[in-house]
Design a protein around this motif. Structure first.
Motif, short mmCIF file in Angstrom:
data_model
loop_
_atom_site.label_atom_id
_atom_site.label_comp_id
_atom_site.label_asym_id
_atom_site.label_seq_id
_atom_site.Cartn_x
_atom_site.Cartn_y
_atom_site.Cartn_z
N LYS A 44 0.80 -1.22 0.00
CA LYS A 44 0.00 0.00 0.00
C LYS A 44 0.84 1.27 0.00
N SER A 45 2.15 1.14 -0.13
CA SER A 45 2.98 2.34 -0.05
C SER A 45 2.85 3.20 -1.30
N PHE A 46 2.67 2.57 -2.45
CA PHE A 46 2.50 3.31 -3.71
C PHE A 46 1.32 2.70 -4.45
N ASP A 47 0.20 3.40 -4.42
CA ASP A 47 -0.99 2.89 -5.08
C ASP A 47 -0.84 2.97 -6.59
N PRO A 48 -1.34 1.96 -7.33
CA PRO A 48 -1.32 2.05 -8.80
C PRO A 48 -2.21 3.18 -9.29
N ILE A 49 -1.89 3.68 -10.46
CA ILE A 49 -2.68 4.77 -11.04
C ILE A 49 -4.09 4.30 -11.33
N PHE A 50 -4.22 3.07 -11.84
CA PHE A 50 -5.53 2.47 -12.07
C PHE A 50 -5.36 0.95 -12.05
N THR A 51 -6.45 0.25 -11.87
CA THR A 51 -6.45 -1.20 -11.93
C THR A 51 -7.62 -1.67 -12.78
N ILE A 52 -7.45 -2.85 -13.36
CA ILE A 52 -8.53 -3.48 -14.13
C ILE A 52 -8.83 -4.82 -13.48
N SER A 53 -10.04 -5.00 -13.02
CA SER A 53 -10.42 -6.25 -12.36
C SER A 53 -10.58 -7.36 -13.40
N MET A 54 -9.83 -8.44 -13.23
CA MET A 54 -9.92 -9.60 -14.12
C MET A 54 -10.34 -10.80 -13.29
N LYS A 55 -11.62 -10.93 -13.07
CA LYS A 55 -12.11 -12.00 -12.22
C LYS A 55 -11.89 -13.36 -12.89
N PRO A 56 -11.36 -14.33 -12.13
CA PRO A 56 -11.19 -15.68 -12.70
C PRO A 56 -12.53 -16.29 -13.10
N VAL A 57 -12.47 -17.22 -14.04
CA VAL A 57 -13.69 -17.89 -14.48
C VAL A 57 -14.32 -18.64 -13.32
N PHE A 58 -13.50 -19.24 -12.46
CA PHE A 58 -13.98 -19.90 -11.25
C PHE A 58 -12.88 -19.84 -10.20
N PRO A 59 -13.24 -20.04 -8.92
CA PRO A 59 -12.24 -19.96 -7.85
C PRO A 59 -11.21 -21.08 -7.95
N ILE A 60 -10.11 -20.93 -7.20
CA ILE A 60 -9.00 -21.88 -7.26
C ILE A 60 -9.44 -23.28 -6.88
N MET A 61 -10.11 -23.45 -5.73
CA MET A 61 -10.48 -24.78 -5.27
C MET A 61 -11.50 -25.41 -6.20
N THR A 62 -12.39 -24.61 -6.76
CA THR A 62 -13.33 -25.14 -7.75
C THR A 62 -12.57 -25.69 -8.95
N SER A 63 -11.57 -24.95 -9.40
CA SER A 63 -10.75 -25.39 -10.52
C SER A 63 -10.04 -26.69 -10.20
N LEU A 64 -9.49 -26.80 -9.00
CA LEU A 64 -8.74 -27.99 -8.62
C LEU A 64 -9.65 -29.21 -8.55
N ILE A 65 -10.81 -29.05 -7.93
CA ILE A 65 -11.75 -30.17 -7.82
C ILE A 65 -12.26 -30.59 -9.20
N LEU A 66 -12.59 -29.60 -10.04
CA LEU A 66 -13.04 -29.89 -11.39
C LEU A 66 -11.95 -30.61 -12.18
N ALA A 67 -10.69 -30.21 -11.98
CA ALA A 67 -9.57 -30.87 -12.66
C ALA A 67 -9.46 -32.33 -12.23
N PHE A 68 -9.62 -32.61 -10.92
CA PHE A 68 -9.59 -33.99 -10.44
C PHE A 68 -10.71 -34.82 -11.07
N VAL A 69 -11.92 -34.26 -11.08
CA VAL A 69 -13.07 -34.99 -11.62
C VAL A 69 -12.85 -35.29 -13.11
N LEU A 70 -12.47 -34.27 -13.88
CA LEU A 70 -12.28 -34.47 -15.32
C LEU A 70 -11.10 -35.40 -15.60
N GLY A 71 -10.00 -35.22 -14.85
CA GLY A 71 -8.82 -36.05 -15.07
C GLY A 71 -9.09 -37.51 -14.81
N LEU A 72 -9.74 -37.81 -13.68
CA LEU A 72 -10.05 -39.21 -13.37
C LEU A 72 -11.06 -39.79 -14.35
#
Length: 417
Positions: A128-156
């Motif tokens: 927080k010492s130097f704030d960016p001039i602007f940011t662009i929110s790039m929300k993931p398609v799904f959360p990390i744990m959802t991705s991991l569980i989905l990867a296990f299901v599809l992989g198996l």
């Protein structure tokens, strides 16, 4: 011809990282001096750098769930197709080795790091010492744990069912992510690291951060070397013979890994080392390429100790209850590490954030730490692969000896006569 000459002159990732760190320190330190003197020009420059770092972090956050989905699911599917006794033994040995490496790192870290790493004051960790001039929110398609569980299901599912259409689709996604890694993320990493160190230096926290990194480096490298000796001690005990002598034949593979930062690129040299150590052709041709993908003990040591050090620098306490599930999950996630420099931390970044609660600024530090020592982590990985191959070779030879001998037709005829 000109293209090939240009590629030969291109610096590898490690020199570019070192140049990035040096440039970031220089710019940030100068910015810090002039910032104290109330010079707005350099304050603005640091904010521009902070903007790039913030945008790159957002893009990483967007990409990581897709990386986990593609690499873990395809990795599990491809491993499942090779399922046999030899594969099961190799997988169990590699996973156990990775888990032991993780817990060894945790217990070493819990003993030494609280005495070595002190909380870093200021806002270098919170960013927080130097704030960016602007940011662009790039929300993931799904959360990390959802991705991991989905990867296990599809992989198996792909490993056990005939789903060529799904397999082709996920493999195409993997190809896209590989291109993004090789053409966008990895080339920009040195600038990202430069920006991180520029922010740290500009915030006046360069010295304590560099001291923390140096202490973590020493702990990580020493444990990696000790763990290599431990693995060959286990192999010697298992085979009831001296396998430490194998280390002299592994030196070429070790230094190849230092130069390439890629286990995959070191496979040809590793295969020759295994041949020099007397590993059977069918075993070495199977185990060495497989372990290059699934056996990442060196990365596990770095990520575990590095995460603990950064948490302590933030004033957080890395407990066993927090790190035990993280280490078990890290052993699985390492299968997703692509064969490119820095793949280990990219694959693990998701669970580092979701299970350890790392902020974006903390992730910047673990990426910088891991990538700058990735050569030694890779060398530790491929050296340990040789000990796994020695054990699997011994088990396989004993199995062949125990198989009932079938007499040749000529022998049966002679006995009958």
């Amino acid at each position: 011809m000109a293209t090939s000459q240009k590629s030969k002159r291109k610096l590898s990732l490690l020199p570019r990282l070192l140049i990035g760190i040096a440039a970031g320190i220089l710019i940030g330190s100068l910015g810090n001096i002039l910032h104290i003197a109330h010079t707005p020009g350099f304050t603005g420059l640091i904010r521009v750098i902070a903007t790039f770092v913030a945008l790159f972090s957002e893009f990483l956050n967007f990409t990581i769930p897709l990386l986990i989905l593609a690499f873990v699911s395809v990795g599990l599917a491809e491993l499942g197709k090779k399922a046999n006794k030899l594969f099961g033994i190799t997988l169990a040995l590699a996973y156990c080795s990775t888990i032991i490496a993780g817990f060894s790192a945790y217990f070493l870290g819990s003993t030494l790091l609280p005495k070595l790493v002190r909380k870093i004051g200021g806002s270098v960790i919170t960013g927080k010492s130097f704030d960016p001039i602007f940011t662009i929110s790039m929300k993931p398609v799904f959360p990390i744990m959802t991705s991991l569980i989905l990867a296990f299901v599809l992989g198996l599912a792909m490993a056990n069912l005939e789903t060529p259409t799904l397999m082709n689709a996920v493999q195409d996604l993997k190809k896209v992510i590989v291109v993004v890694l090789e053409k966008v993320i990895i080339p920009l990493i040195p600038y990202y690291i430069a920006g991180t160190f520029a922010k740290i230096a500009a915030a006046g926290q360069l010295a304590p951060t560099i001291i923390m990194f140096a202490k973590l480096y020493i702990c990580i490298l020493c444990l990696q070397w000790v763990y290599i000796l431990f693995q060959f001690t286990v192999a010697s005990g298992w085979r009831r013979e001296n396998r430490w002598k194998d280390l002299k034949n592994i030196v070429p593979a070790y230094f190849t890994a230092l130069g390439t930062q890629s286990s995959a690129a070191t496979i040809p040299v590793s295969l020759q080392s295994a041949a020099d150590n007397g590993i059977a052709p069918d075993v070495r041709n199977f185990v060495i390429p497989l372990c290059a993908t699934i056996h990442l003990a060196g990365d596990t040591i770095c990520l575990t100790l590095g995460s603990m050090g950064i948490m302590l620098a933030c004033g957080l306490h890395p407990t066993l209850n927090l790190f035990a599930p993280f280490i078990f999950m890290l052993g699985i996630t390492m299968v997703a590490a692509p064969g490119v420099p820095g793949g280990g931390v990219m694959a693990a970044l998701g669970i580092i954030k979701s299970m350890l609660g790392f902020t974006s600024s903390m992730c910047e530090l673990i990426i910088a730490l891991h990538l700058s020592q990735d050569s030694f982590g890779t060398a530790c990985n491929i050296t340990g692969d040789q000990s796994v191959a020695a054990i699997v070779d011994y088990i396989d030879s004993k199995d062949r000896e125990s198989e009932p001998r079938i007499s040749a037709p000529s022998e049966k005829t002679e006995e009958a006569e």
